[in-house]
Each structure stands twice: as structure tokens, then as C-alpha cells.
Design an enzyme around this catalytic site. Structure first.
Site: not given
Ligand code: IPM
Ligand code: MG
Length: 373
Positions: A144, A193, A225, A249, A253
């Protein structure tokens, strides 16, 4: 009873950000009133909204306001309007900058399947029992924050993104993950990884070194993975998942979907003790839902209760909010993202109103609910 006085910087951001933060601010205001606290909300421009109004996603005044606050509440940022802008001018650049400037190197994402929401997990029931984990994501380093560059155009174009970690950066977040695990089920799964990446090799060596200071905690390592697969096969095996910025990240999700909806998951980002932490739902700005009064406010509301608990030490108040939400869910009230057969579909603002009604009901019947206020 004397209450606390806290300043909360509110960054609404873009898309559904303003709607969900408004719900969280209402709940925090109810809390202040009920428990005799004083919460001073200071709103600042951030993200795409700040680009439009001030030409930058993180105006100096916003940053100064966040640094001076006791905690920061953020909605969400980004949207198609700014998608064609250069990476360093996008709303997301403002988010990375605020994380860096506030020294927020730890991001915690609690993933818990609430009993009343079992039916909406995409996993089969027998797989999701006991899904209760925390993802500790490193937030200030990795790919990042290295150089991002595209050279040339068309067929001859080339791009690179640099991933970097120092042992010190890994160690500080690893210690936090072990400390969290010590208060939970004493198990850390570190994700990397290390079969391919140098940053992951350093990550694993450092985590192993830190683990020696925590003999009571079991540690295992998982390639990313495999971790993505294990989350689907057996989420109950996880207690605290420790990962770098990029992998955290992605996996958060996935884990959010397992718990029912990304709309439900709060997070906090923190650095050194005593500095303001930032609270935000993990979902994005969901531009297609914006302005329709349908977005789930729970990620933001749970973020508010995390704030009460973690930044202000207000445990009873945090519990008061979480159990009101539980009762609303138990009654079958739903927003569209968590709707299921037999559920009662509400608009987002109606859903928040139900929570507020439960909150005040709990005060009236404080003996029944044991709040003692
Ligand atoms: C998160 C989001 C952010 C990230 C984006 C919006 C930059 O996806 O907080 O998970 O990647 O950290
Ligand atoms: Mg995110």
C-alpha cells in the site's frame, strides 16, 4: 453520576458514508443523553467530497481536527466520479494519508456471526457454528505504501508497486495480535505468502520471534491462498488472524461475507496508546445505494460501540447498544443486505429508529436489562 466529555471528529465521506455515520451519531447522542456524557461532534470534509470542495481528499483542517479529537468516526469514501483521477489524487489516497498521519498501524476487524443472522451466511449451518474471530491487519506498510508507478503507454507500458516491511513494523502489530488472543481463545493464525515473498519471509521470522514471549498462545502460520480456503471450509478454527495490509484487506471482505454481510462489520484503527483511534465500517461507499435510505447502518453503529468500549472505556454503554441491536435483529427487522425469508424489511432510517426505541426501552426497564442507570 458524572459523565465523560469527548470530542469526536466525524468524517462523513462519500456515497452511503453520510447516511451511515448519521445513524451512528444519533446512537452516540442517545448514549450521551442517557448516561450524562458530553460528546462534541465536529464534522470535517474528507474523501471525494473534500476533493470537490477543497481540491484535496484530506484538507489540513480535517487532519488537524482529527489529531485534536478523542476519536474519529469515518463513513466511507470513493465513487465512480473520481475513478479516472490519478491514484495519488483519489479519495482513497486521503484514507491512506490519514492512516499514516495519525500513526494508525493496527486495524482490528471483529467478525462474529450473530445467532439471529445464521440464515443469511452463504455457508452451510454446520460450517458456520462458532464463527467468532478478529482480524488484526497491519495498516501502515506493505504494498500500500511503497512506490506505485506506471511507465509508458499502451503495449509497452510497465508498472510496479513496491512492498516493504521492516521487522519493527511487523513486531508492533504482531504483539497486538498476541495480546488480543491472550484475552480470547489464545490462538493466533499468521497469514503470509512466505513461499514466494521476501516481505512474508521477514513477517514469519518476526512473528516467530515475538511468539516466544507468549508461551500460552498457540501460533500457526498459513499461506494466504490456503487461509482464503480455510475461511470457507472451517471458519471456527480461527481466533485471531494476523496479516499484512494487503492480505488483511482481502481476507476481511471474505470473512465479512461469511458473517452475513459486509454491511455489518465495524473496525477500528489505532496506533500508540493515548492517540486518537479511527472507527469505520469496513464496507465501501456503495454509490449505487447512496441516497436511497437502504444502506445497512450496522457497520457504523457497531463502530460507534467499539469506540465507546476501546477509546472511552464505556463498557456498559457499548453493551447497551449491542444488545439493543441484538433485540432488533431477534424481532426479525432487516435492511435489504441482511434480508431473509420471514424477515421484516425496513428502510435504513426505520431500522435505526427501531434500535433507538430499543435503547430507550432498555433505560425505562433498566432493571430488567441490568443497566443500573
Ligand atoms: C478498506 C478499504 C480501503 C483499503 C480502500 C478504500 C483504500 O478497502 O479499508 O478495507 O484498501 O484499505
Ligand atoms: Mg477493503
Amino acid at each position: 453520576m458524572s459523565g465523560v466529555r469527548k470530542t469526536i471528529a466525524v468524517l462523513h465521506g462519500d456515497g452511503i458514508g453520510p447516511e451511515v455515520t448519521r445513524a451512528a451519531v444519533q446512537i452516540l447522542s442517545d448514549c450521551a443523553k442517557a448516561f450524562h456524557h458530553e460528546f462534541i461532534f465536529k464534522e470535517f470534509a474528507f474523501g471525494g467530497d473534500a476533493i470537490d470542495r477543497f481540491g484535496t481528499p484530506l484538507p489540513a483542517e480535517t487532519l488537524a481536527g482529527c489529531k485534536a479529537a478523542d476519536a474519529v468516526l469515518l463513513g466511507a469514501i470513493g465513487g465512480p466520479k473520481w475513478d479516472s483521477v490519478a491514484l495519488d489524487k483519489r479519495p482513497e489516497a486521503g484514507l491512506l494519508k490519514i492512516r499514516k498521519e495519525l500513526g494508525l498501524y493496527i486495524n482490528l476487524r471483529p467478525i462474529k456471526l450473530r445467532p439471529s443472522l445464521r440464515g443469511i451466511s452463504p455457508l452451510k449451518r454446520d460450517r458456520i457454528d462458532d464463527c467468532d474471530m478478529e482480524i488484526v491487519r497491519e495498516l501502515a506498510g506493505d504494498i500500500y505504501f511503497g512506490a506505485h508507478e506506471i511507465k509508458g503507454e499502451g503495449k509497452h507500458a510497465k508498472a510496479h508497486d513496491v512492498a516493504e516491511y521492516s521487522a519493527a513494523e511487523v513486531e508492533r502489530v504482531a504483539r497486538y495480535a498476541f495480546d488480543r488472543a491472550a484475552a480470547r481463545n489464545r490462538h493466533v493464525t499468521s497469514v503470509d505468502k512466505a513461499n514466494v515473498l521476501a516481505t512474508s519471509t521477514l513477517w514469519r521470522q518476526t512473528v516467530n520471534r515475538v511468539a516466544k514471549d507468549y508461551p500460552d498462545i498457540t501460533l500457526d502460520h498459513m499461506y494466504v491462498d490456503n487461509a482464503a480456503m480455510q475461511l470457507l471450509l472451517k471458519p471456527a478454527q480461527f481466533d485471531v488472524i494476523l496479516c499484512g495490509n494487503m492480505f488483511g484487506d482481502i481476507l476481511s471482505d471474505e470473512a465479512a461475507a461469511i458473517a452475513g454481510s459486509i454491511g455489518l462489520i465495524p473496525s477500528f484503527s489505532r496506533g500508540e496508546e493515548g492517540k486518537p483511534a479511527l472507527y469505520e465500517p469496513i464496507h465501501g461507499s456503495a454509490p449505487t445505494l447512496a441516497g436511497k435510505d437502504v444502506a445497512c447502518p450496522l457497520g457504523a453503529i457497531y463502530s460507534a460501540s467499539l469506540m465507546l468500549h476501546n477509546s472511552f472505556g464505556l463498557e456498559i454503554e457499548a453493551q447497551w447498544i449491542e444488545s439493543a441491536v441484538d433485540r432488533v435483529l431477534d424481532h426479525g427487522y432487516r435492511t435489504i443486505d441482511i434480508m431473509e425469508n420471514g424477515g421484516k424489511l425496513l428502510r435504513s432510517s426505520e431500522f435505526t429508529d427501531h434500535i433507538r426505541a430499543e435503547l430507550s426501552d432498555a433505560l425505562v426497564h433498566s432493571e430488567r436489562y441490568g443497566w443500573g442507570v
